[in-house]
Design a protein around this motif. Structure first.
Motif, PDB file in Angstrom:
ATOM      1  N   ALA A   4       0.839  -1.195   0.000  1.00  0.00           N
ATOM      2  CA  ALA A   4       0.000   0.000   0.000  1.00  0.00           C
ATOM      3  C   ALA A   4       0.875   1.247   0.000  1.00  0.00           C
ATOM      4  O   ALA A   4       1.815   1.341   0.791  1.00  0.00           O
ATOM      5  CB  ALA A   4      -0.928   0.005   1.214  1.00  0.00           C
ATOM      6  N   LEU A  47      -2.510   1.733   6.064  1.00  0.00           N
ATOM      7  CA  LEU A  47      -3.248   0.488   5.926  1.00  0.00           C
ATOM      8  C   LEU A  47      -3.830   0.091   7.274  1.00  0.00           C
ATOM      9  O   LEU A  47      -3.134   0.088   8.283  1.00  0.00           O
ATOM     10  CB  LEU A  47      -2.300  -0.609   5.415  1.00  0.00           C
ATOM     11  CG  LEU A  47      -2.894  -1.978   5.126  1.00  0.00           C
ATOM     12  CD1 LEU A  47      -3.937  -1.908   4.019  1.00  0.00           C
ATOM     13  CD2 LEU A  47      -1.786  -2.953   4.745  1.00  0.00           C
ATOM     14  N   ALA A  86       3.507  -0.820   3.853  1.00  0.00           N
ATOM     15  CA  ALA A  86       2.670   0.379   3.800  1.00  0.00           C
ATOM     16  C   ALA A  86       3.355   1.491   4.574  1.00  0.00           C
ATOM     17  O   ALA A  86       4.256   1.237   5.377  1.00  0.00           O
ATOM     18  CB  ALA A  86       1.286   0.102   4.388  1.00  0.00           C
TER      19      ALA A  86
END
Length: 137
Positions: free
Chosen positions: A41, A45, A59
């Motif tokens: 991501a 997240l 992330a």
């Protein structure tokens, strides 16, 4: 009214949903389903209480609200593990926060200094690479 990436969720995988394979998410996301693959991501997240991920998670920041991750977490900003969260894997972050009743099985690198964080992560990745290439008799 415009929302920034830090508060507006761009993608949601709902409870009961599943993905087999790695996914890449642009922006802030929430996962409440199952993923059998890596999650990458670009933003923040959230891993919900019913989520189960078998793969590595990358992330900007990761908040686990009681979900299960069987893989490593790499999150340069922070990792927050709320009650009943499970991480079976390594964690690399600048800041980690954990409530009671959290299970972590793996190595954790948490260093707030950016340069030292990068050096430590690099050393750890090198050590893992070397150990995976070693021959056991």
């Amino acid at each position: 009214m415009a929302f920034s990436d830090s508060i507006s969720i761009n993608s949601i995988l709902g409870t009961g949903s599943s993905i087999k394979g790695s996914i890449s998410i642009n922006g802030f996301a929430r996962i409440d389903g199952d993923i059998d693959g890596n999650v990458d991501a670009a933003g923040n997240l959230i891993i919900g209480e019913n989520a189960r991920i078998r793969g590595n998670v990358t992330a900007r920041s990761v908040t686990v609200i009681g979900g299960i991750i069987l893989g490593n977490i790499v999150s340069p900003e922070f990792v927050k593990l709320l009650e009943n969260s499970v991480v079976i894997g390594d964690i690399q972050t600048k800041t980690i926060m954990s409530e009671e009743d959290v299970i972590i099985q793996g190595h954790c690198i948490s260093i707030s200094d950016g340069e030292e964080y990068e050096r430590s992560c690099s050393r750890w990745e090198n050590a893992k690479s070397i150990s995976s290439m070693s021959v056991r008799v």
